[in-house]
Design a protein around this motif. Structure first.
Motif, PDB file in Angstrom:
ATOM      1  N   ASN A  19       0.847  -1.190   0.000  1.00 47.13           N
ATOM      2  CA  ASN A  19       0.000   0.000   0.000  1.00 47.13           C
ATOM      3  C   ASN A  19       0.887   1.247   0.000  1.00 47.13           C
ATOM      4  N   ASN A  36      -0.636  -4.173  -3.344  1.00 48.94           N
ATOM      5  CA  ASN A  36      -1.629  -3.122  -3.151  1.00 48.94           C
ATOM      6  C   ASN A  36      -2.985  -3.729  -2.869  1.00 48.94           C
ATOM      7  N   GLU A  37      -3.642  -3.205  -1.864  1.00 49.85           N
ATOM      8  CA  GLU A  37      -5.005  -3.613  -1.552  1.00 49.85           C
ATOM      9  C   GLU A  37      -5.955  -2.465  -1.837  1.00 49.85           C
ATOM     10  N   CYS A  39      -6.904  -0.540  -4.467  1.00 43.79           N
ATOM     11  CA  CYS A  39      -6.675   0.732  -5.165  1.00 43.79           C
ATOM     12  C   CYS A  39      -7.879   1.132  -6.000  1.00 43.79           C
ATOM     13  N   CYS A  45      -5.353   3.721  -8.063  1.00 43.52           N
ATOM     14  CA  CYS A  45      -4.530   2.817  -8.874  1.00 43.52           C
ATOM     15  C   CYS A  45      -3.475   3.550  -9.692  1.00 43.52           C
ATOM     16  N   VAL A  58       3.020  -5.260  -9.743  1.00 46.65           N
ATOM     17  CA  VAL A  58       2.068  -4.830  -8.724  1.00 46.65           C
ATOM     18  C   VAL A  58       1.147  -6.018  -8.470  1.00 46.65           C
ATOM     19  N   HIS A  60      -2.058  -6.960  -6.819  1.00 49.71           N
ATOM     20  CA  HIS A  60      -3.230  -6.151  -6.486  1.00 49.71           C
ATOM     21  C   HIS A  60      -4.361  -7.049  -5.978  1.00 49.71           C
ATOM     22  N   GLU A  62      -8.391  -6.957  -4.377  1.00 52.71           N
ATOM     23  CA  GLU A  62      -9.632  -6.238  -4.065  1.00 52.71           C
ATOM     24  C   GLU A  62     -10.558  -7.192  -3.320  1.00 52.71           C
ATOM     25  N   THR A  91      -5.854  -0.884 -13.941  1.00 46.63           N
ATOM     26  CA  THR A  91      -5.075  -1.968 -13.342  1.00 46.63           C
ATOM     27  C   THR A  91      -4.388  -2.838 -14.395  1.00 46.63           C
ATOM     28  N   PHE A  94      -1.307  -5.131 -13.809  1.00 45.89           N
ATOM     29  CA  PHE A  94      -1.263  -5.559 -12.413  1.00 45.89           C
ATOM     30  C   PHE A  94      -1.620  -7.041 -12.346  1.00 45.89           C
ATOM     31  N   THR A  96      -3.898  -9.103 -10.523  1.00 47.08           N
ATOM     32  CA  THR A  96      -5.064  -8.840  -9.681  1.00 47.08           C
ATOM     33  C   THR A  96      -5.754 -10.125  -9.261  1.00 47.08           C
TER      34      THR A  96
END
Length: 126
Positions: A19, A36-37, A39, A45, A58, A60, A62, A91, A94, A96
């Motif tokens: 983060n 990253n959480e 974004c 983002c 990255v 990521h 969610e 994103t 990323f 994800t």
């Protein structure tokens, strides 16, 4: 081996940033990746785009409200950056995943694949 020579020995470790989007510019030269959480949820983002622009990954995550069951395409596309609400491309590049907030073994990927990994409870007890 002296203390001084041990400081120049490669440690074979990678340093990541979790983060903390506000410090990316300062730490980008020394970190290797970002975790990253949320974004998309917090509309930040674009801050993490600096990593992919520098050729760094990255990772990521969610946490959609409906996670835990196969997500509808519009929900998945919002978080994966493929729909209008997700701002197409936010994103892109990323890595994800979509998870439940309780962080059990359920995960959905942007291609719609769902996996469930068995996890043990706290302290190794089932």
């Amino acid at each position: 081996m002296s203390y001084l020579s041990s400081l120049t020995t490669p440690l074979n470790i990678s340093l990541g940033l979790k983060n903390a989007g506000d410090i990316i510019t300062q730490v980008l030269p020394i970190v290797h990746f970002s975790v990253n959480e949320q974004c998309v949820e917090y509309k930040e983002c674009s801050k993490f785009r600096k990593f992919t622009d520098a050729g760094k990954p990255v990772f990521h995550i969610e946490y959609p409200d409906s996670a835990g069951q196969k997500l509808r395409e519009d929900v998945r596309s919002r978080y994966c950056g493929t729909g209008d609400e997700g701002k197409k491309g936010d994103t892109e590049g990323f890595s994800t995943v979509l998870k439940k907030m309780d962080l059990d073994g359920w995960v959905e990927y942007c291609d719609g694949t769902v996996e469930v990994t068995e996890v043990s409870g706290s302290g190794g007890k089932e």
